[in-house]
Design a protein around this motif. Sequence first.
Motif, PDB file in Angstrom:
ATOM      1  N   ALA A   1       0.830  -1.218   0.000  1.00  7.92           N
ATOM      2  CA  ALA A   1       0.000   0.000   0.000  1.00  7.92           C
ATOM      3  C   ALA A   1       0.856   1.257   0.000  1.00  7.92           C
ATOM      4  CB  ALA A   1      -0.926   0.004   1.209  1.00  7.92           C
ATOM      5  N   GLY A   2       2.122   1.119   0.371  1.00  4.80           N
ATOM      6  CA  GLY A   2       3.009   2.278   0.415  1.00  4.80           C
ATOM      7  C   GLY A   2       3.887   2.427  -0.807  1.00  4.80           C
ATOM      8  N   LEU A   3       3.669   1.592  -1.821  1.00  2.72           N
ATOM      9  CA  LEU A   3       4.480   1.639  -3.041  1.00  2.72           C
ATOM     10  C   LEU A   3       3.572   1.927  -4.234  1.00  2.72           C
ATOM     11  CD1 LEU A   3       6.711  -1.506  -2.415  1.00  2.72           C
ATOM     12  CD2 LEU A   3       7.345   0.892  -2.063  1.00  2.72           C
ATOM     13  N   ARG A   4       3.939   2.950  -5.000  1.00  3.32           N
ATOM     14  CA  ARG A   4       3.085   3.359  -6.123  1.00  3.32           C
ATOM     15  C   ARG A   4       3.761   3.089  -7.470  1.00  3.32           C
ATOM     16  NH1 ARG A   4      -1.318   6.300  -4.762  1.00  3.32           N
ATOM     17  NH2 ARG A   4      -1.425   6.973  -2.579  1.00  3.32           N
ATOM     18  N   ILE A   5       2.946   2.691  -8.418  1.00  2.00           N
ATOM     19  CA  ILE A   5       3.417   2.468  -9.784  1.00  2.00           C
ATOM     20  C   ILE A   5       3.620   3.820 -10.459  1.00  2.00           C
ATOM     21  CG2 ILE A   5       2.787   1.572 -12.061  1.00  2.00           C
ATOM     22  CD1 ILE A   5       3.586  -0.582  -9.998  1.00  2.00           C
ATOM     23  N   ALA A   6       4.856   4.064 -10.933  1.00  2.00           N
ATOM     24  CA  ALA A   6       5.152   5.355 -11.551  1.00  2.00           C
ATOM     25  C   ALA A   6       4.717   5.402 -13.013  1.00  2.00           C
ATOM     26  CB  ALA A   6       6.651   5.639 -11.446  1.00  2.00           C
ATOM     27  N   VAL A   7       4.927   4.298 -13.725  1.00  2.00           N
ATOM     28  CA  VAL A   7       4.674   4.265 -15.168  1.00  2.00           C
ATOM     29  C   VAL A   7       3.938   2.980 -15.524  1.00  2.00           C
ATOM     30  CG1 VAL A   7       5.731   4.284 -17.473  1.00  2.00           C
ATOM     31  CG2 VAL A   7       6.807   5.556 -15.590  1.00  2.00           C
ATOM     32  N   ALA A   8       2.939   3.117 -16.364  1.00  2.00           N
ATOM     33  CA  ALA A   8       2.238   1.953 -16.912  1.00  2.00           C
ATOM     34  C   ALA A   8       2.244   2.080 -18.432  1.00  2.00           C
ATOM     35  CB  ALA A   8       0.806   1.898 -16.395  1.00  2.00           C
ATOM     36  N   PHE A   9       2.515   0.973 -19.117  1.00  2.00           N
ATOM     37  CA  PHE A   9       2.582   1.049 -20.576  1.00  2.00           C
ATOM     38  C   PHE A   9       2.307  -0.319 -21.190  1.00  2.00           C
ATOM     39  CE2 PHE A   9       6.788   0.099 -18.990  1.00  2.00           C
ATOM     40  CZ  PHE A   9       7.337  -0.819 -19.881  1.00  2.00           C
TER      41      PHE A   9
ATOM     42  N   SER B   1       5.491  -7.443 -15.720  1.00  2.00           N
ATOM     43  CA  SER B   1       4.765  -7.567 -16.987  1.00  2.00           C
ATOM     44  C   SER B   1       3.792  -8.734 -16.981  1.00  2.00           C
ATOM     45  CB  SER B   1       5.751  -7.759 -18.149  1.00  2.00           C
ATOM     46  OG  SER B   1       6.607  -6.651 -18.285  1.00  2.00           O
ATOM     47  N   CYS B   2       2.763  -8.593 -17.817  1.00  2.00           N
ATOM     48  CA  CYS B   2       1.820  -9.677 -18.065  1.00  2.00           C
ATOM     49  C   CYS B   2       1.341  -9.583 -19.506  1.00  2.00           C
ATOM     50  CB  CYS B   2       0.628  -9.615 -17.113  1.00  2.00           C
ATOM     51  SG  CYS B   2      -0.540 -10.987 -17.331  1.00  2.00           S
ATOM     52  N   ALA B   3       1.546 -10.656 -20.268  1.00  2.00           N
ATOM     53  CA  ALA B   3       1.061 -10.707 -21.647  1.00  2.00           C
ATOM     54  C   ALA B   3      -0.438 -10.964 -21.663  1.00  2.00           C
ATOM     55  CB  ALA B   3       1.792 -11.797 -22.422  1.00  2.00           C
ATOM     56  N   VAL B   4      -1.086 -10.432 -22.676  1.00  2.00           N
ATOM     57  CA  VAL B   4      -2.528 -10.618 -22.864  1.00  2.00           C
ATOM     58  C   VAL B   4      -2.774 -10.984 -24.321  1.00  2.00           C
ATOM     59  CG1 VAL B   4      -3.137  -8.980 -21.043  1.00  2.00           C
ATOM     60  CG2 VAL B   4      -2.897  -8.167 -23.393  1.00  2.00           C
ATOM     61  N   GLU B   5      -3.954 -11.513 -24.586  1.00  2.00           N
ATOM     62  CA  GLU B   5      -4.325 -11.742 -25.980  1.00  2.00           C
ATOM     63  C   GLU B   5      -4.443 -10.383 -26.679  1.00  2.00           C
ATOM     64  OE1 GLU B   5      -4.544 -14.505 -27.670  1.00  2.00           O
ATOM     65  OE2 GLU B   5      -4.014 -15.674 -25.886  1.00  2.00           O
ATOM     66  N   PRO B   6      -3.873 -10.224 -27.861  1.00  2.00           N
ATOM     67  CA  PRO B   6      -3.910  -8.942 -28.557  1.00  2.00           C
ATOM     68  C   PRO B   6      -5.335  -8.390 -28.661  1.00  2.00           C
ATOM     69  CG  PRO B   6      -2.420 -10.429 -29.672  1.00  2.00           C
ATOM     70  CD  PRO B   6      -3.105 -11.237 -28.616  1.00  2.00           C
ATOM     71  N   GLY B   7      -5.493  -7.150 -28.251  1.00  2.00           N
ATOM     72  CA  GLY B   7      -6.789  -6.490 -28.313  1.00  2.00           C
ATOM     73  C   GLY B   7      -7.677  -6.711 -27.107  1.00  2.00           C
ATOM     74  N   ALA B   8      -7.248  -7.567 -26.176  1.00  2.00           N
ATOM     75  CA  ALA B   8      -8.101  -7.889 -25.031  1.00  2.00           C
ATOM     76  C   ALA B   8      -8.012  -6.867 -23.910  1.00  2.00           C
ATOM     77  CB  ALA B   8      -7.741  -9.269 -24.479  1.00  2.00           C
TER      78      ALA B   8
ATOM     79  N   ALA C   1       0.781  -8.246 -13.325  1.00  2.00           N
ATOM     80  CA  ALA C   1       1.861  -7.291 -13.576  1.00  2.00           C
ATOM     81  C   ALA C   1       2.248  -6.558 -12.295  1.00  2.00           C
ATOM     82  CB  ALA C   1       1.441  -6.298 -14.656  1.00  2.00           C
ATOM     83  N   ALA C   2       1.262  -6.229 -11.455  1.00  2.00           N
ATOM     84  CA  ALA C   2       1.548  -5.553 -10.191  1.00  2.00           C
ATOM     85  C   ALA C   2       2.331  -6.465  -9.249  1.00  2.00           C
ATOM     86  CB  ALA C   2       0.251  -5.100  -9.535  1.00  2.00           C
ATOM     87  N   LEU C   3       1.933  -7.724  -9.170  1.00  2.00           N
ATOM     88  CA  LEU C   3       2.655  -8.682  -8.334  1.00  2.00           C
ATOM     89  C   LEU C   3       4.079  -8.861  -8.848  1.00  2.00           C
ATOM     90  CD1 LEU C   3       2.578 -10.788  -6.034  1.00  2.00           C
ATOM     91  CD2 LEU C   3       1.799 -12.461  -7.747  1.00  2.00           C
TER      92      LEU C   3
END
Length: 296
Positions: free
Chosen positions: A36-44, A74-81, A109-111
Amino acid sequence: MSDPTSAVDTARGARFAAYDELVACVRAGGLGPDPAGLRIAVAFTTRQAVRHEGRSGGYRNEVLSLRLGAAVGSCAVEPGALPERAVEECAGVDVARLLEHPLPAVRVAALDAYLMHLAPHTPGNGARPVPLPAGTSLEKSVARARAVVELLELPVGATVLVVGVVNSLLAELRGRGLGYVPCDLKGGRTEWGEEVVTDALTAAGRCDALLVSGMTLGNGTFEPLRRHAVRHGKQLVMFAQTGSAVLPRFLGHGVSAVCAEPYPFFWLDGGPGVVHRYGGPRADDGYGGACPEGSR
């Protein structure tokens, strides 16, 4: 008198017998800082289409990545999902909230980012680096496939279930005299015209070992395959762009080895790269312990 530094090191290297146990321990702060004390700086997101020279078919990739300090999960997803809003929903948000996000890809991805931040892929954390030479996308794909398949210990003629079809992996298995059953939720056919099955668990029953993509973390199929490996005493080798820092946590609990490949992935750059191996033949991965009591 106990050594607090030693206790922290043990927690950081803890292994787990189930995915839900790992998530619960992280959420409780049992491995390190309160998420709870750690924030994600960048998402892409990273999207690509591939058709290697000399190959008849191609494929597409889409990956959600979250940056926490110097770490990228990172976490891969089905393209477009992945909904377009997902990236904006992650930036600036604390890890604890993202571990409860409705999208599985965000949670994974967060984990991954949290665990990479806590214990990056270094020899001190049990990783054995394997350099990938500079070259074309196909040359680097072949080099990575060799690093992955070397983690299997099987006699010639054994059969491997390959979940997440990568033709370079299939070619490496063929070159070592190993049979395989290709499996992917999309189905289709391999470079050699072989049918790609879609039901991994059914196919696993007729295979001697499992070679599985980390993408199974995001689509919910990892745990059934891990339990199958435990139940039947089979090798389960993971090749992981998705969850590269997550999957080593299951060594000794169904997962026998991991070839971890954090962002940036081999297909993004023509220069030299590196993957990190855990477990496998003659390995001392350095992981041990469990989530401290009271932190679950």
